[in-house]
Design an enzyme around this catalytic site. Structure first.
Site, PDB file in Angstrom:
ATOM      1  N   GLU A   1     -14.812  -2.566   5.253  1.00  0.00           N
ATOM      2  CA  GLU A   1     -13.864  -3.506   4.289  1.00  0.00           C
ATOM      3  C   GLU A   1     -14.598  -3.471   3.073  1.00  0.00           C
ATOM      4  O   GLU A   1     -15.897  -4.765   3.134  1.00  0.00           O
ATOM      5  CB  GLU A   1     -13.387  -4.612   5.144  1.00  0.00           C
ATOM      6  CG  GLU A   1     -12.944  -4.109   6.030  1.00  0.00           C
ATOM      7  CD  GLU A   1     -12.017  -6.007   6.125  1.00  0.00           C
ATOM      8  OE1 GLU A   1     -10.401  -5.958   6.230  1.00  0.00           O
ATOM      9  OE2 GLU A   1     -12.348  -6.819   6.376  1.00  0.00           O
TER      10      GLU A   1
ATOM     11  N   ASN B   1      -4.689  -9.433   8.890  1.00  0.00           N
ATOM     12  CA  ASN B   1      -5.492 -10.885   9.167  1.00  0.00           C
ATOM     13  C   ASN B   1      -4.522 -11.395   8.350  1.00  0.00           C
ATOM     14  O   ASN B   1      -4.708 -11.187   6.832  1.00  0.00           O
ATOM     15  CB  ASN B   1      -6.393 -10.264   8.502  1.00  0.00           C
ATOM     16  CG  ASN B   1      -7.591 -11.581   8.035  1.00  0.00           C
ATOM     17  OD1 ASN B   1      -7.088 -12.566   8.535  1.00  0.00           O
ATOM     18  ND2 ASN B   1      -8.562 -10.917   7.410  1.00  0.00           N
TER      19      ASN B   1
ATOM     20  N   SER C   1      -6.951  -3.136   0.459  1.00  0.00           N
ATOM     21  CA  SER C   1      -5.946  -3.036   0.166  1.00  0.00           C
ATOM     22  C   SER C   1      -5.466  -1.898   0.527  1.00  0.00           C
ATOM     23  O   SER C   1      -4.631  -1.028  -0.047  1.00  0.00           O
ATOM     24  CB  SER C   1      -5.945  -2.760  -1.058  1.00  0.00           C
ATOM     25  OG  SER C   1      -6.709  -3.576  -1.598  1.00  0.00           O
TER      26      SER C   1
ATOM     27  N   HIS D   1     -16.285 -11.553   8.549  1.00  0.00           N
ATOM     28  CA  HIS D   1     -15.285 -11.133   7.462  1.00  0.00           C
ATOM     29  C   HIS D   1     -15.940 -11.615   6.529  1.00  0.00           C
ATOM     30  O   HIS D   1     -17.044 -12.600   6.028  1.00  0.00           O
ATOM     31  CB  HIS D   1     -13.994 -11.635   7.007  1.00  0.00           C
ATOM     32  CG  HIS D   1     -12.680 -10.778   6.818  1.00  0.00           C
ATOM     33  ND1 HIS D   1     -12.709 -11.449   5.588  1.00  0.00           N
ATOM     34  CD2 HIS D   1     -12.204 -10.115   6.532  1.00  0.00           C
ATOM     35  CE1 HIS D   1     -11.619 -10.492   4.499  1.00  0.00           C
ATOM     36  NE2 HIS D   1     -11.126  -9.515   5.664  1.00  0.00           N
TER      37      HIS D   1
ATOM     38  N   GLY E   1      -8.066  -7.665  -1.088  1.00  0.00           N
ATOM     39  CA  GLY E   1      -7.015  -7.849  -2.257  1.00  0.00           C
ATOM     40  C   GLY E   1      -7.047  -7.817  -3.312  1.00  0.00           C
ATOM     41  O   GLY E   1      -6.420  -8.508  -4.508  1.00  0.00           O
TER      42      GLY E   1
ATOM     43  N   GLU F   1     -15.142 -12.618   3.714  1.00  0.00           N
ATOM     44  CA  GLU F   1     -14.505 -13.911   3.008  1.00  0.00           C
ATOM     45  C   GLU F   1     -15.778 -14.681   3.851  1.00  0.00           C
ATOM     46  O   GLU F   1     -16.259 -15.821   2.945  1.00  0.00           O
ATOM     47  CB  GLU F   1     -12.831 -14.424   3.069  1.00  0.00           C
ATOM     48  CG  GLU F   1     -12.260 -13.369   2.396  1.00  0.00           C
ATOM     49  CD  GLU F   1     -10.583 -13.004   2.842  1.00  0.00           C
ATOM     50  OE1 GLU F   1     -10.515 -13.383   3.021  1.00  0.00           O
ATOM     51  OE2 GLU F   1     -10.540 -11.759   2.124  1.00  0.00           O
TER      52      GLU F   1
ATOM     53  N   LYS G   1      -5.098 -14.542   7.297  1.00  0.00           N
ATOM     54  CA  LYS G   1      -5.535 -15.103   6.566  1.00  0.00           C
ATOM     55  C   LYS G   1      -5.594 -16.409   6.706  1.00  0.00           C
ATOM     56  O   LYS G   1      -4.668 -16.843   7.738  1.00  0.00           O
ATOM     57  CB  LYS G   1      -6.500 -14.519   5.341  1.00  0.00           C
ATOM     58  CG  LYS G   1      -7.192 -13.831   5.783  1.00  0.00           C
ATOM     59  CD  LYS G   1      -7.482 -12.993   4.106  1.00  0.00           C
ATOM     60  CE  LYS G   1      -8.151 -11.505   3.900  1.00  0.00           C
ATOM     61  NZ  LYS G   1      -8.507 -10.372   2.821  1.00  0.00           N
TER      62      LYS G   1
HETATM   63  P1  13P Z   1      -5.862  -6.972   1.788  1.00  0.00           P
HETATM   64  O1  13P Z   1      -5.376  -5.726   2.494  1.00  0.00           O
HETATM   65  O2  13P Z   1      -4.712  -8.139   1.304  1.00  0.00           O
HETATM   66  O3  13P Z   1      -6.562  -6.514   1.380  1.00  0.00           O
HETATM   67  O4  13P Z   1      -6.792  -7.515   2.912  1.00  0.00           O
HETATM   68  C1  13P Z   1      -8.264  -6.918   3.287  1.00  0.00           C
HETATM   69  C2  13P Z   1      -8.654  -7.533   4.590  1.00  0.00           C
HETATM   70  O5  13P Z   1      -9.233  -8.291   4.151  1.00  0.00           O
HETATM   71  C3  13P Z   1      -7.976  -7.767   5.835  1.00  0.00           C
HETATM   72  O6  13P Z   1      -9.120  -8.105   6.526  1.00  0.00           O
END
Ligand code: 13P
Length: 253
Positions: free
Chosen positions: A165, A9, A211, A93, A171, A95, A11
């Site tokens: 997640e 992803n 992560s 997601h 992150g 976010e 982003k």
């Molecule tokens: P990270 O791997 O940067 O922690 O992000 C995870 C994520 O949100 C994947 O959709």
């Protein structure tokens, strides 16, 4: 036997040039044991699809709108995404849930639209740190599951990918331990068996995200109910993403 899926992803990252170059570099990844997916920002989907054409890399988007067309300024339909070569669509997601305020009801409409368009939804669920510390992880997961996946038939849920997640691990560099992740994945598999049946629950792929890095992939993937990863930061460089793909293929199952 569930085949592992490693999904990147991206982003809201990378330029057009960086996206095409990363996608081209990923074409050398070994997909013999693992399905590979990359999800660039909308505006680079077409260029990335072309860059991986003829390879086994799948391309997906990070969201979609549930209506087919019309006066929905700024939105992108499932049909449009299919038209430019998307096979998967990430939905719900954290976010989008927490930064953009998406509800389970909205996510559920999108899930139905993606399945009607014959694409594969990757539906994300996960608790915040506060919810985990209050002992509410299972309640949150159950309620997101029931809300986001409402009304799906057994055939439709089998075509759906679920991603766990934990919000506190995204992150932050804080991965859930393999045991913490496995516990929730096993809960999800149990919910699937309760809402559908055990046979159906065994077919659904459940990815872990938060992560994921090359050095923690193997132990996460060694867990019985972890069928792949949804990778953010470490999917933005070809070396680390390929290392994750390789680590998932050897340790799966
Ligand atoms: P990270 O791997 O940067 O922690 O992000 C995870 C994520 O949100 C994947 O959709």
């Amino acid at each position: 036997m569930r085949r592992p899926l490693i999904a990147g992803n991206w982003k809201m990252n990378l330029t057009r040039e960086e996206s095409v170059s990363l996608a081209s570099e990923l074409c050398r990844a070994d997909s013999s044991n693992t399905d590979i997916l990359i999800c660039p920002p909308y505006v680079y989907l077409d260029a990335v699809s072309q860059a991986v054409a003829g390879s086994s890399i799948n391309v997906g988007s990070q969201d979609a709108y549930f209506e087919a067309s019309g006066a929905f300024t700024g939105e992108i339909s499932v049909g449009m995404l299919k038209d430019i070569g998307c096979q998967f669509i990430i939905l719900g997601h954290s976010e989008r849930r927490h930064v953009l305020g998406e509800s389970d009801l909205l996510i559920n409409k999108k899930v139905h639209a993606v399945l009607s368009g014959d694409l594969t939804p990757i539906v994300c669920v996960g608790e915040t740190l506060e919810e985990r510390e209050a002992g509410k992880t299972l309640d949150v997961i159950k309620s997101q599951f029931d809300g986001s996946l409402a009304g799906l038939t057994a055939d439709q849920i089998k075509k759906t990918v679920i991603a766990y997640e934990p919000v506190w691990a995204i992150g932050t560099g804080k991965t859930a331990t393999p045991e913490q992740a496995q516990e929730v994945h096993a809960d999800l598999r149990r919910i699937l068996a309760e809402r559908y049946n055990p046979e159906t629950s065994e077919e659904v792929r459940i990815l872990y995200g938060g992560s994921v890095k090359p050095d923690n992939t193997a132990e996460l993937m060694a867990q019985a109910d972890i069928d792949g990863a949804l990778v953010g930061g470490a999917s933005l460089q070809s070396d680390s993403f390929i290392d994750i793909i390789n680590a998932s293929g050897v340790s799966a199952g």
